[in-house]
Scaffold this motif. Structure first.
Motif, PDB file in Angstrom:
ATOM      1  N   VAL A  18       0.872  -1.172   0.000  1.00  0.00           N
ATOM      2  CA  VAL A  18       0.000   0.000   0.000  1.00  0.00           C
ATOM      3  C   VAL A  18       0.911   1.224   0.000  1.00  0.00           C
ATOM      4  CG1 VAL A  18      -1.757   1.275   1.288  1.00  0.00           C
ATOM      5  CG2 VAL A  18      -1.821  -1.234   1.222  1.00  0.00           C
ATOM      6  N   GLU A  19       0.600   2.208  -0.836  1.00  0.00           N
ATOM      7  CA  GLU A  19       1.468   3.388  -0.912  1.00  0.00           C
ATOM      8  C   GLU A  19       0.710   4.612  -1.386  1.00  0.00           C
ATOM      9  OE1 GLU A  19       4.475   3.446  -4.071  1.00  0.00           O
ATOM     10  OE2 GLU A  19       3.608   1.594  -4.862  1.00  0.00           O
TER      11      GLU A  19
ATOM     12  N   ILE B 139      -3.121   9.628   1.372  1.00  0.00           N
ATOM     13  CA  ILE B 139      -4.556   9.439   1.564  1.00  0.00           C
ATOM     14  C   ILE B 139      -5.281  10.652   0.973  1.00  0.00           C
ATOM     15  CG2 ILE B 139      -6.401   9.164   3.256  1.00  0.00           C
ATOM     16  CD1 ILE B 139      -4.621   6.795   3.375  1.00  0.00           C
TER      17      ILE B 139
ATOM     18  N   PRO C 299      -5.562   5.519   0.056  1.00  0.00           N
ATOM     19  CA  PRO C 299      -4.276   5.869  -0.568  1.00  0.00           C
ATOM     20  C   PRO C 299      -4.265   5.599  -2.069  1.00  0.00           C
ATOM     21  CG  PRO C 299      -4.081   3.834   0.675  1.00  0.00           C
ATOM     22  CD  PRO C 299      -5.461   4.356   0.938  1.00  0.00           C
TER      23      PRO C 299
ATOM     24  N   TYR D 252      -4.207   1.191  -3.035  1.00  0.00           N
ATOM     25  CA  TYR D 252      -4.984   0.926  -1.828  1.00  0.00           C
ATOM     26  C   TYR D 252      -5.018  -0.532  -1.387  1.00  0.00           C
ATOM     27  CZ  TYR D 252      -8.556  -0.014  -5.351  1.00  0.00           C
ATOM     28  OH  TYR D 252      -9.238  -0.505  -6.443  1.00  0.00           O
TER      29      TYR D 252
ATOM     30  N   GLU E 270       3.666   7.557   4.610  1.00  0.00           N
ATOM     31  CA  GLU E 270       3.862   6.364   5.430  1.00  0.00           C
ATOM     32  C   GLU E 270       3.158   6.480   6.772  1.00  0.00           C
ATOM     33  OE1 GLU E 270       5.290   3.375   4.998  1.00  0.00           O
ATOM     34  OE2 GLU E 270       5.564   3.861   2.881  1.00  0.00           O
TER      35      GLU E 270
ATOM     36  N   CYS F  79       0.455   8.003   7.479  1.00  0.00           N
ATOM     37  CA  CYS F  79      -1.002   7.862   7.324  1.00  0.00           C
ATOM     38  C   CYS F  79      -1.422   6.444   6.969  1.00  0.00           C
ATOM     39  CB  CYS F  79      -1.504   8.816   6.242  1.00  0.00           C
ATOM     40  SG  CYS F  79      -1.240  10.565   6.581  1.00  0.00           S
ATOM     41  N   LEU F  80      -0.530   5.699   6.333  1.00  0.00           N
ATOM     42  CA  LEU F  80      -0.900   4.390   5.811  1.00  0.00           C
ATOM     43  C   LEU F  80      -1.126   3.352   6.901  1.00  0.00           C
ATOM     44  CD1 LEU F  80       1.432   4.152   2.687  1.00  0.00           C
ATOM     45  CD2 LEU F  80      -1.008   4.703   2.755  1.00  0.00           C
TER      46      LEU F  80
ATOM     47  N   TYR G 249      -4.706   3.416   8.046  1.00  0.00           N
ATOM     48  CA  TYR G 249      -5.574   2.903   6.976  1.00  0.00           C
ATOM     49  C   TYR G 249      -5.502   1.382   6.896  1.00  0.00           C
ATOM     50  CZ  TYR G 249      -6.789   1.434   2.239  1.00  0.00           C
ATOM     51  OH  TYR G 249      -7.305   0.749   1.163  1.00  0.00           O
ATOM     52  N   CYS G 250      -4.292   0.833   6.879  1.00  0.00           N
ATOM     53  CA  CYS G 250      -4.129  -0.618   6.753  1.00  0.00           C
ATOM     54  C   CYS G 250      -4.777  -1.362   7.915  1.00  0.00           C
ATOM     55  CB  CYS G 250      -2.645  -0.969   6.652  1.00  0.00           C
ATOM     56  SG  CYS G 250      -1.881  -0.449   5.099  1.00  0.00           S
TER      57      CYS G 250
END
Length: 376
Positions: free
Chosen positions: A151-152, A155, A171, A174, A359, A361-362, A365-366
């Motif tokens: 994921v990269e 967002i 993202p 996603y 990174e 923020c991810l 999300y994940c």
């Protein structure tokens, strides 16, 4: 050796049990085929009363270029007998009315795993219309061509930059299948339709599409391969500039350049960064249509050498900063923000800081989307 995978459309017995004897509507395109290459609309028409087909950007046959939609709305589709309607960036004014007339609405289009791919918005248009009138939605799932482990990107700032090319706060890359995405937005974004996902069989998150035995049908005219879909994660951003992202050539998103680019300087700068998983090669190319049509463009080709370490979004950040050094380089600020998801590239920026911000923020999300995963 290729991994054996079944998409939702390939699970004929389970599909038939869900739609047999029902009046159906179907949102699909050229990539909606089973393992034998039979179009999904033909399969659905044999199992049910297929009343309506909805076509996304590029048309039902995926033959039109970006930003183009089918014409002759409401005509009878000759192969299935269903009436054909085209979903534009605003959907269709009769969409809720049409799905209210059927027992179930089905979705089957191959996604590419990028937030700005417009089929995602067409899916949610149909989901919202079905929620409004109480019609169930069936998503026939397909693998994410880019796998589901990486994921990269940034967002999307949903409050400022939600659009047809990126609707919700996810993202750039996603990491979900289209069925998982439907589950996620249906719950998290409060769409609230009666949703069923007919899952893939045999697919794992570690698999890229071309590691399976499935047919690759171009999801749209300028995504001819898995590598082009990977490079699209970064390359789509250049659609909002006067740099050619390779449209009008045989290698869209693998080739980047413009007549004003100093290819030697670009190559030296990118090589000095030693970015993982990619080799840059200087090249010249001439687009036959789209930006700089008929003009020789100078730039680079992005050769992916390791898909698992290559990060096309971060690579784009470094290249974008280079291109901003040319006085001829032009951007469309609004379009750029819609694709990037935030308004950070139009002004001066540090690629490392933007990548670090992404990174941070991810992780959240994940953690949030994991409960919607259907595959290991």
């Amino acid at each position: 050796m290729k991994h054996t995978v079944l998409c939702g459309i390939d699970r004929a017995n389970e599909l038939k049990s869900l739609i047999a004897g029902k009046k159906t509507a179907l949102l699909t395109a050229a990539s909606g085929v089973n393992k034998r290459g039979v179009p999904t609309y033909s399969v659905i028409a044999e199992m049910s009363e297929l009343a309506y087909i909805f076509a996304p950007e590029h048309g039902l046959n995926s033959a039109m270029q970006d930003g183009s939609f089918g014409e002759n709305d409401g005509v009878v589709h000759p192969d299935s007998g269903a009436r054909l309607f085209n979903l534009t960036s605003k959907g269709h004014p009769r969409l809720a009315e049409l799905v209210a007339e059927v027992d179930i609405a089905v979705y089957d289009i191959q996604d590419v795993g990028a937030r700005f791919y417009t089929y995602l918005c067409n899916l949610t248009q149909m989901m919202r219309a079905c929620a409004e009138v109480g019609t169930p939605v069936l998503v026939l799932d397909r693998p994410n061509p880019l796998g589901g482990e990486i994921v990269e990107g940034l967002i999307l700032d949903e409050s400022r930059h939600s659009s047809f090319i990126g609707e919700y706060a996810i993202p750039t890359r996603y990491g979900l299948t289209i069925g998982e995405y439907a589950r996620y937005v249906n719950e998290e974004k409060g769409i609230g339709c009666d949703l069923t996902v007919l899952e893939c069989v045999g697919w794992k998150r570690s698999m890229y599409y071309d590691e399976t035995d499935l047919l690759w049908v171009n999801p749209s005219p300028n995504i001819p391969s898995v590598d082009s879909a990977i490079n699209y994660i970064g390359g789509c951003v250049y659609e909002s500039t006067n740099l050619s992202e390779g449209r009008g050539t045989t290698r869209p998103f693998d080739w980047l350049g413009a007549p004003f680019v100093d290819a030697d300087r670009l190559l030296a700068e990118m090589n000095a960064l030693r970015l993982p998983g990619v080799i840059f090669r200087k090249l010249c190319f001439t687009p036959m249509f789209n930006k700089h049509s008929g003009a020789v463009c100078n730039g680079v080709e992005l050769h992916i050498t390791n898909r698992d370490t290559y990060r096309p979004f971060e690579t784009m950040l470094h290249m974008f900063r280079h291109f901003k050094t040319y006085p001829e380089f032009e951007i469309k600020r609004d379009g750029l923000a819609l694709r990037v998801g935030q308004d950070v590239l139009a002004d001066d920026f540090d690629p490392a800081e933007v990548a670090k911000k992404a990174e941070e923020c991810l992780a959240a999300y994940c953690a949030n989307v994991r409960k919607y995963h259907l595959y290991d």
